[in-house]
Design an enzyme around this catalytic site. Structure first.
Site, PDB file in Angstrom:
ATOM      1  N   GLN A  27       1.125  -1.264  -0.085  1.00  0.00           N
ATOM      2  CA  GLN A  27       0.098   0.114  -0.395  1.00  0.00           C
ATOM      3  C   GLN A  27       0.911   1.231  -0.227  1.00  0.00           C
ATOM      4  O   GLN A  27       1.257   1.998  -1.037  1.00  0.00           O
ATOM      5  CB  GLN A  27      -0.918   0.001   1.211  1.00  0.00           C
ATOM      6  CG  GLN A  27      -1.929   1.143   1.486  1.00  0.00           C
ATOM      7  CD  GLN A  27      -3.439   0.546   2.408  1.00  0.00           C
ATOM      8  OE1 GLN A  27      -3.779  -0.138   1.878  1.00  0.00           O
ATOM      9  NE2 GLN A  27      -2.878   1.924   3.327  1.00  0.00           N
ATOM     10  N   ASP A  28       1.056   1.666   1.393  1.00  0.00           N
ATOM     11  CA  ASP A  28       1.948   2.703   1.187  1.00  0.00           C
ATOM     12  C   ASP A  28       3.599   2.966   2.371  1.00  0.00           C
ATOM     13  O   ASP A  28       3.369   0.981   2.782  1.00  0.00           O
ATOM     14  CB  ASP A  28       0.656   4.315   1.425  1.00  0.00           C
ATOM     15  CG  ASP A  28       0.952   4.229   2.685  1.00  0.00           C
ATOM     16  OD1 ASP A  28       0.450   2.855   3.520  1.00  0.00           O
ATOM     17  OD2 ASP A  28       0.469   5.429   3.898  1.00  0.00           O
ATOM     18  N   PRO A  29       4.469   2.808   1.877  1.00  0.00           N
ATOM     19  CA  PRO A  29       5.380   3.604   2.689  1.00  0.00           C
ATOM     20  C   PRO A  29       4.771   2.855   4.082  1.00  0.00           C
ATOM     21  O   PRO A  29       4.420   3.855   4.904  1.00  0.00           O
ATOM     22  CB  PRO A  29       6.118   4.291   2.465  1.00  0.00           C
ATOM     23  CG  PRO A  29       6.189   4.458   0.813  1.00  0.00           C
ATOM     24  CD  PRO A  29       4.831   4.470   1.051  1.00  0.00           C
ATOM     25  N   ARG A  52      -1.177   6.870   5.360  1.00  0.00           N
ATOM     26  CA  ARG A  52      -1.521   6.926   3.654  1.00  0.00           C
ATOM     27  C   ARG A  52      -1.986   8.419   3.929  1.00  0.00           C
ATOM     28  O   ARG A  52      -2.601   9.559   3.264  1.00  0.00           O
ATOM     29  CB  ARG A  52      -3.351   6.488   4.155  1.00  0.00           C
ATOM     30  CG  ARG A  52      -2.814   4.567   3.898  1.00  0.00           C
ATOM     31  CD  ARG A  52      -4.849   4.018   3.956  1.00  0.00           C
ATOM     32  NE  ARG A  52      -5.554   4.723   2.715  1.00  0.00           N
ATOM     33  CZ  ARG A  52      -6.125   4.818   1.599  1.00  0.00           C
ATOM     34  NH1 ARG A  52      -4.271   4.190   1.004  1.00  0.00           N
ATOM     35  NH2 ARG A  52      -6.107   5.463   0.956  1.00  0.00           N
TER      36      ARG A  52
END
Length: 221
Positions: free
Chosen positions: A62-64, A133
């Site tokens: 998804q995101d880091p 996010r």
């Protein structure tokens, strides 16, 4: 068409308004004192570590990670010396039961997978420190969807590992007649027990690759 490389794709995208806007936003946030992960030099590491023609497996995150120095441009991975995040602990737990002889490493750096042909792509490539996010809507997914679309179009017989609802939303970009898609829950502690643990995606990936007369992945780190 010239031979497709990540450099070619990036050179095309970086001149588009949406892509320029991403870095306008990032620069504005940095000027206001916000800390952004990963470091700017690491944002595109996934493209540096695995050449377009070398990719065999795509794992979509998804995101880091948004903790101190956790993110370094590879989905689910952390640099040497950084404690293992919970999702990565569960990935190792699954590997221990799925791959005979797998020994859980004392680090969380997955860069050797990248060299094996595993493309560790987050759909969002940056994050503000401490805010999961936080960069979900600045344009990154326009870019990473283009990356997935490019892989879908110009490669074949890739294995896509889609863990969790966010990754599974990308399945509409992938032609399951050309590629092999494996789907299960996310490895986070909240959802790992709903499918990820026991999914055997790592051995299934190697079975598929072997059946395609490709070299299998050495999952040992």
């Amino acid at each position: 068409m010239p031979k497709l490389t990540w450099q070619l794709l990036l050179s095309q995208e970086k001149n588009l308004p949406y892509f320029k806007n991403i870095f306008t936003i990032l620069n504005q946030q940095k000027k206001s004192g916000k800390i952004i992960y990963p470091k700017q030099n690491d944002i595109f590491n996934v493209f540096r570590f695995t050449a377009f023609e070398s990719i065999k497996v795509v794992i979509i995150g998804q995101d880091p990670y948004h903790g101190y120095n956790q993110a370094h441009g590879l989905a689910f991975s952390v640099p040497h010396g950084i404690p293992l995040p919970p999702s990565l602990k569960n990935i190792y737990k699954e590997l221990e039961t799925d791959i005979p002889g797998f020994i859980k490493p004392q680090h969380g750096c997955l860069s050797s997978w990248s060299k094996e042909g595993v493309f560790l792509l987050n759909s969002i490539l940056t994050v503000e420190q401490g805010k999961s996010r936080s960069h979900a809507h600045i344009g990154w997914e326009l870019f990473t969807d283009k990356v997935i679309h490019t892989l879908n179009t110009y490669r074949q017989n890739l294995v896509f590992l889609l863990w969790g609802k966010h990754a599974q939303q990308k399945s509409h970009i992938i032609n399951n007649q050309k590629h092999h898609i494996l789907i299960t829950s996310h490895p986070s502690p909240i959802s790992a027990k709903y499918g990820f643990l026991g999914c055997k995606h790592f051995s299934k990936t190697n079975t598929f690759l072997a059946n395609q007369n490709q070299h299998i992945i050495n999952w040992q780190l």
